[in-house]
Enzyme design. Sequence first.
Site, PDB file in Angstrom:
ATOM      1  N   ASP A  99     -95.262  10.751   5.547  1.00 38.34           N
ATOM      2  CA  ASP A  99     -94.746  10.309   4.257  1.00 38.34           C
ATOM      3  C   ASP A  99     -93.312  10.734   3.975  1.00 38.34           C
ATOM      4  O   ASP A  99     -92.889  10.812   2.828  1.00 38.34           O
ATOM      5  CB  ASP A  99     -95.652  10.852   3.144  1.00 38.34           C
ATOM      6  CG  ASP A  99     -95.845  12.371   3.246  1.00 38.34           C
ATOM      7  OD1 ASP A  99     -95.011  13.050   3.879  1.00 38.34           O
ATOM      8  OD2 ASP A  99     -96.841  12.872   2.692  1.00 38.34           O
ATOM      9  N   GLU A 121    -101.487   9.293  10.314  1.00 41.28           N
ATOM     10  CA  GLU A 121    -101.827   9.971   9.059  1.00 41.28           C
ATOM     11  C   GLU A 121    -101.705   9.003   7.883  1.00 41.28           C
ATOM     12  O   GLU A 121    -101.103   9.272   6.859  1.00 41.28           O
ATOM     13  CB  GLU A 121    -100.960  11.220   8.833  1.00 41.28           C
ATOM     14  CG  GLU A 121    -101.550  12.184   7.805  1.00 41.28           C
ATOM     15  CD  GLU A 121    -100.686  13.403   7.565  1.00 41.28           C
ATOM     16  OE1 GLU A 121    -101.180  14.506   7.838  1.00 41.28           O
ATOM     17  OE2 GLU A 121     -99.523  13.264   7.107  1.00 41.28           O
ATOM     18  N   GLU A 135     -92.983  11.595  -1.664  1.00 39.19           N
ATOM     19  CA  GLU A 135     -93.872  11.288  -0.540  1.00 39.19           C
ATOM     20  C   GLU A 135     -94.924  10.234  -0.861  1.00 39.19           C
ATOM     21  O   GLU A 135     -95.268   9.408  -0.017  1.00 39.19           O
ATOM     22  CB  GLU A 135     -94.540  12.578  -0.044  1.00 39.19           C
ATOM     23  CG  GLU A 135     -93.613  13.527   0.687  1.00 39.19           C
ATOM     24  CD  GLU A 135     -92.819  14.440  -0.245  1.00 39.19           C
ATOM     25  OE1 GLU A 135     -92.029  15.267   0.269  1.00 39.19           O
ATOM     26  OE2 GLU A 135     -92.996  14.334  -1.485  1.00 39.19           O
ATOM     27  N   HIS A 216     -92.252  24.676  -1.064  1.00 36.40           N
ATOM     28  CA  HIS A 216     -91.004  23.929  -0.869  1.00 36.40           C
ATOM     29  C   HIS A 216     -90.989  22.572  -1.570  1.00 36.40           C
ATOM     30  O   HIS A 216     -89.984  21.871  -1.517  1.00 36.40           O
ATOM     31  CB  HIS A 216     -90.773  23.678   0.621  1.00 36.40           C
ATOM     32  CG  HIS A 216     -91.738  22.705   1.212  1.00 36.40           C
ATOM     33  ND1 HIS A 216     -93.004  23.062   1.611  1.00 36.40           N
ATOM     34  CD2 HIS A 216     -91.635  21.372   1.439  1.00 36.40           C
ATOM     35  CE1 HIS A 216     -93.629  21.996   2.079  1.00 36.40           C
ATOM     36  NE2 HIS A 216     -92.839  20.958   1.981  1.00 36.40           N
ATOM     37  N   ARG A 218     -90.468  19.372  -3.730  1.00 37.21           N
ATOM     38  CA  ARG A 218     -89.430  18.985  -4.682  1.00 37.21           C
ATOM     39  C   ARG A 218     -89.952  18.956  -6.116  1.00 37.21           C
ATOM     40  O   ARG A 218     -89.243  19.335  -7.047  1.00 37.21           O
ATOM     41  CB  ARG A 218     -88.865  17.597  -4.326  1.00 37.21           C
ATOM     42  CG  ARG A 218     -87.949  17.580  -3.109  1.00 37.21           C
ATOM     43  CD  ARG A 218     -87.499  16.152  -2.808  1.00 37.21           C
ATOM     44  NE  ARG A 218     -86.654  16.087  -1.629  1.00 37.21           N
ATOM     45  CZ  ARG A 218     -85.327  16.113  -1.648  1.00 37.21           C
ATOM     46  NH1 ARG A 218     -84.706  16.216  -2.803  1.00 37.21           N
ATOM     47  NH2 ARG A 218     -84.624  16.025  -0.537  1.00 37.21           N
ATOM     48  N   HIS A 248     -88.402  28.752   2.583  1.00 40.31           N
ATOM     49  CA  HIS A 248     -87.744  27.501   2.957  1.00 40.31           C
ATOM     50  C   HIS A 248     -86.234  27.626   2.770  1.00 40.31           C
ATOM     51  O   HIS A 248     -85.756  28.355   1.906  1.00 40.31           O
ATOM     52  CB  HIS A 248     -88.292  26.361   2.097  1.00 40.31           C
ATOM     53  CG  HIS A 248     -88.018  24.995   2.627  1.00 40.31           C
ATOM     54  ND1 HIS A 248     -86.838  24.326   2.411  1.00 40.31           N
ATOM     55  CD2 HIS A 248     -88.783  24.162   3.378  1.00 40.31           C
ATOM     56  CE1 HIS A 248     -86.888  23.135   3.000  1.00 40.31           C
ATOM     57  NE2 HIS A 248     -88.058  23.013   3.598  1.00 40.31           N
TER      58      HIS A 248
END
Length: 373
Positions: A99, A121, A135, A216, A218, A248
């Site tokens: 994604d 996936e 994503e 991590h 967003r 990260h």
Amino acid sequence: MKLPRKILSVFGTRPEAIKMFPLCHALAADERFDARICVSGQHRGMLDQVLEIANIRPDHDLDLMKPDQSLDALTAKLLTGIGAILDIEQPDIVVVQGDTATAMCGALAAYYRKIPVAHVEAGLRSGDIHHPWPEEANRKIVGSFARWHFAPTETAAAALRRENVDPGAIHVTGNTVIDALHWITARIADEPELAAGLAPVAQRFAGRRVIGVTSHRRENFGDGMAAIAAAIREIAELDNVAIIFPVHLNPNVRRIMAAELDGLDNVALLEPLDYPHFARLLDIATLMLTDSGGVQEEAPALGKPVLVMRETTERPEGVEAGTARLVGTDRQRIVAETRRLLGDPEAYAAMARAHNPFGDGKASRRIVDVLAG
């Protein structure tokens, strides 16, 4: 004699590389395919670590990573960069994973050229277009025109059927991340030096219950990340607990975590770990706190409970099976659920022993056989 089909695998981040290298190995070893690889460099150092340990040598490297670039700028460079590689290679099939922006742009560039797309996936859905962001949109875009949908679980396959994807195009394979984890744990067993870099911190925290942390996403930047940092600080105050947190590289993560957690004796803020060392962290951890997708799949394979610091998950199978629990980014809930697992052996054992729904380590072989059919 039938000529091998040219197949181009496109990926660019560390998680993609981990989930794609077993498939790249399988394709390269199969005489039915002329296998090529294009990496975008959406992640750079973290991507290269996986390529090196997996002995993957890309045929094309776009090297597109730039600090703090916007999503639209990255998308534009990915779409035109991957498109140029497709014009050179002219593959019969393009394979993308998951994604990411690289996956979405790789698939879209292939679609523009009427090249069939295989989506590894496929079918993960949270049901919220903004969680995870971006994503959820990326994978829905790929799913709208892929020819082969390699769903890791029956739940993912059902999500695709609800979107009116042709059932004949959906193949439940398990997740290639389990293939990768089996591969790397076998390598570490044979070559312990691959993960020896964690020995000093493991020795430092010997006898304590180790909590592994990754964060991590967003959508957690800002208040969510601050709440996660505050929760970790409070958890660090518990008796006999130590925290190992590979932080990260994104400054939106590093700045907040450093401000809250630097200097605590029982918290190790580490640079991002390469794949062998991350597998070793999963092995020594008592439990994992994460907002990552992959950790929700990997940790249960080693019998480690996962507390998911997100409001939604596109991997509900883990929650349903009992290997994972959603805790969001609420500081009090993160702390309370961590306390519960550390203080209630029965609750811990129920999660640790639950069946991992994400695969048996044979997903790559199944995908290759479908593509060759």
